[in-house]
Design a protein around this motif. Structure first.
Motif, PDB file in Angstrom:
ATOM      1  N   ALA A 135       0.811  -1.243   0.020  1.00 39.96           N
ATOM      2  CA  ALA A 135      -0.116   0.062  -0.057  1.00 39.96           C
ATOM      3  C   ALA A 135       0.898   1.339   0.080  1.00 39.96           C
ATOM      4  CB  ALA A 135      -0.814  -0.119   1.214  1.00 39.96           C
ATOM      5  N   LEU A 136       1.966   1.403   0.783  1.00 39.81           N
ATOM      6  CA  LEU A 136       2.822   2.387   0.725  1.00 39.81           C
ATOM      7  C   LEU A 136       3.483   2.594  -0.628  1.00 39.81           C
ATOM      8  CD1 LEU A 136       4.604   1.993   4.240  1.00 39.81           C
ATOM      9  CD2 LEU A 136       2.850   3.517   3.775  1.00 39.81           C
ATOM     10  N   LEU A 137       3.988   1.593  -1.279  1.00 40.39           N
ATOM     11  CA  LEU A 137       4.350   1.716  -2.561  1.00 40.39           C
ATOM     12  C   LEU A 137       3.331   2.466  -3.645  1.00 40.39           C
ATOM     13  CD1 LEU A 137       6.290  -1.620  -3.085  1.00 40.39           C
ATOM     14  CD2 LEU A 137       7.427   0.343  -2.339  1.00 40.39           C
ATOM     15  N   PHE A 138       2.301   2.013  -3.333  1.00 43.00           N
ATOM     16  CA  PHE A 138       1.064   2.590  -4.277  1.00 43.00           C
ATOM     17  C   PHE A 138       0.760   4.227  -3.909  1.00 43.00           C
ATOM     18  CE2 PHE A 138      -0.811  -1.632  -5.330  1.00 43.00           C
ATOM     19  CZ  PHE A 138      -1.144  -1.097  -6.579  1.00 43.00           C
ATOM     20  N   PHE A 139       0.922   4.450  -2.560  1.00 46.61           N
ATOM     21  CA  PHE A 139       1.030   5.778  -1.934  1.00 46.61           C
ATOM     22  C   PHE A 139       2.161   6.751  -2.735  1.00 46.61           C
ATOM     23  CE2 PHE A 139      -2.353   4.494   0.734  1.00 46.61           C
ATOM     24  CZ  PHE A 139      -3.439   5.409   0.859  1.00 46.61           C
ATOM     25  N   ASN A 140       3.326   5.894  -2.661  1.00 47.05           N
ATOM     26  CA  ASN A 140       4.511   6.775  -2.942  1.00 47.05           C
ATOM     27  C   ASN A 140       4.703   6.785  -4.639  1.00 47.05           C
ATOM     28  OD1 ASN A 140       5.447   7.394  -0.421  1.00 47.05           O
ATOM     29  ND2 ASN A 140       6.299   5.321  -0.294  1.00 47.05           N
ATOM     30  N   GLN A 141       4.033   6.136  -5.388  1.00 40.58           N
ATOM     31  CA  GLN A 141       4.204   6.099  -6.606  1.00 40.58           C
ATOM     32  C   GLN A 141       3.244   7.482  -7.488  1.00 40.58           C
ATOM     33  OE1 GLN A 141       4.285   2.453  -8.910  1.00 40.58           O
ATOM     34  NE2 GLN A 141       2.960   3.188 -10.493  1.00 40.58           N
ATOM     35  N   ILE A 151      -7.228   3.863  -8.751  1.00 35.87           N
ATOM     36  CA  ILE A 151      -5.910   3.814  -8.028  1.00 35.87           C
ATOM     37  C   ILE A 151      -6.165   4.119  -6.614  1.00 35.87           C
ATOM     38  CG2 ILE A 151      -3.520   4.402  -7.657  1.00 35.87           C
ATOM     39  CD1 ILE A 151      -3.922   2.557 -10.088  1.00 35.87           C
ATOM     40  N   LEU A 152      -6.778   5.284  -6.348  1.00 36.50           N
ATOM     41  CA  LEU A 152      -7.211   5.468  -4.742  1.00 36.50           C
ATOM     42  C   LEU A 152      -8.183   4.315  -4.495  1.00 36.50           C
ATOM     43  CD1 LEU A 152      -7.216   7.992  -3.051  1.00 36.50           C
ATOM     44  CD2 LEU A 152      -9.382   8.791  -4.071  1.00 36.50           C
ATOM     45  N   ALA A 153      -9.025   4.085  -4.996  1.00 39.27           N
ATOM     46  CA  ALA A 153      -9.726   2.859  -4.623  1.00 39.27           C
ATOM     47  C   ALA A 153      -8.922   1.744  -4.208  1.00 39.27           C
ATOM     48  CB  ALA A 153     -11.005   2.470  -5.419  1.00 39.27           C
ATOM     49  N   VAL A 154      -8.017   1.497  -4.855  1.00 44.19           N
ATOM     50  CA  VAL A 154      -7.015   0.258  -4.601  1.00 44.19           C
ATOM     51  C   VAL A 154      -6.388   0.515  -3.260  1.00 44.19           C
ATOM     52  CG1 VAL A 154      -4.766  -1.044  -5.284  1.00 44.19           C
ATOM     53  CG2 VAL A 154      -6.732  -0.558  -7.235  1.00 44.19           C
ATOM     54  N   LYS A 155      -5.832   1.871  -3.478  1.00 40.47           N
ATOM     55  CA  LYS A 155      -4.896   2.280  -1.973  1.00 40.47           C
ATOM     56  C   LYS A 155      -5.707   2.078  -0.793  1.00 40.47           C
ATOM     57  CE  LYS A 155      -2.223   5.730  -4.578  1.00 40.47           C
ATOM     58  NZ  LYS A 155      -2.122   7.139  -4.601  1.00 40.47           N
ATOM     59  N   PRO A 215     -12.895  -0.911  -4.837  1.00 41.08           N
ATOM     60  CA  PRO A 215     -12.840  -0.840  -6.037  1.00 41.08           C
ATOM     61  C   PRO A 215     -13.686  -1.320  -7.054  1.00 41.08           C
ATOM     62  CG  PRO A 215     -10.756  -1.730  -5.178  1.00 41.08           C
ATOM     63  CD  PRO A 215     -11.858  -1.869  -4.259  1.00 41.08           C
ATOM     64  N   LEU A 216     -14.712  -2.164  -6.658  1.00 41.18           N
ATOM     65  CA  LEU A 216     -15.709  -2.440  -7.423  1.00 41.18           C
ATOM     66  C   LEU A 216     -16.840  -1.294  -7.539  1.00 41.18           C
ATOM     67  CD1 LEU A 216     -17.361  -4.346  -9.179  1.00 41.18           C
ATOM     68  CD2 LEU A 216     -18.265  -5.568  -7.007  1.00 41.18           C
TER      69      LEU A 216
END
Length: 255
Positions: A135-141, A151-155, A215-216
């Motif tokens: 999750a942190l990798l998603f937030f930092n990318q 992407i926000l929903a995934v995070k 996400p759905l």
């Protein structure tokens, strides 16, 4: 669904194949639940590994799909094999206890049973901490090859999933999932949530499946990032409500 599986197979073959293995295992457990006489607390002992195998299948396929959006594919590969290894140990321990007509969770009757239960807690903790790192990798990318809303929903879905996965420790602390009675009371069909008392598995279930649901719902309903935040907030409140409701000894659905 077929298209999603094709994407997962192409982007993360390891998690795709592992999901198939778990799904096949679930089918075996389904057959055993019908024909085996092995029982735990009045129901087929094979229901427990069946549910876990299905849940793991859904988890690894979902993560396999999300991980395609991360640029750091070295970490993706590391996480994929970390999940496969840790889930495999967890499932082997559950199936081992099941085959002996024993509870896999909340079972501290013998030193071995206690060791197995504690080991499963350690395994899931390690996996969820690693998932939180994802999750942190998603937030930092900064840039993604997908809409910002998704992407926000995934995070947010990963964060909520990890949070309510740790809710399992509330059950571990009291060595049961029922509040207001002992485990084994009358339950809802298939899922077996208590009909008459609080059941901590409800929040655990809806919480860990935030991974798919947020996400759905975003895909179906959201047009802006604000919409995603509202969806995630409402879902979080709903799951929190089921937890508070269970802690008060109230059933999710009273029949």
């Amino acid at each position: 669904m077929k298209q999603l599986l094709e994407i997962i197979k192409h982007k993360n073959e390891a998690l795709f194949i592992y999901g198939i293995v778990c799904l096949l295992g679930a089918m075996v457990c389904m057959v055993l639940s019908k024909y085996s006489t092995t029982q735990v607390m009045g129901i087929s002992a094979w229901i427990k590994p069946l549910k876990f195998l299905l849940s793991v299948t859904l988890f690894v396929w979902t993560m396999g799909f999300y991980l395609q959006y991360l640029e750091n594919q070295k970490q993706v590969i590391f996480y994929s094999w970390s999940a496969i290894t840790l889930f495999s140990i967890e499932l082997i321990l559950i199936i081992y206890q099941t085959a002996q007509s024993k509870m896999s969770h909340f079972n501290v009757e013998t030193p071995l049973d206690k060791f197995i239960f504690n080991m499963m807690a350690v395994i899931i903790t390690l996996l969820m901490l690693h998932t939180l790192y994802i999750a942190l990798l998603f937030f930092n990318q900064n840039q993604f090859s997908a809409p910002e809303t998704i992407i926000l929903a995934v995070k947010l879905s990963i964060v909520v999933t990890v949070l309510f996965a740790f809710e399992g420790f509330a059950m571990g602390a009291i060595l049961k999932h029922t509040v207001g009675s002992e485990d084994g009371s009358a339950g809802l069909p298939i899922i077996n949530w208590s009909k008459n008392y609080g059941d901590l598995r409800v929040a655990h279930f809806f919480g860990i499946h935030a991974l798919q649901m947020i996400p759905l719902l975003t895909y179906l309903l959201a047009k802006t990032k604000r919409d995603v935040l509202i969806i995630a907030f409402i879902y979080f409140v709903f799951v929190s409500y089921t937890l508070v409701n269970a802690l008060q000894g109230k059933p999710f659905i009273k029949l």
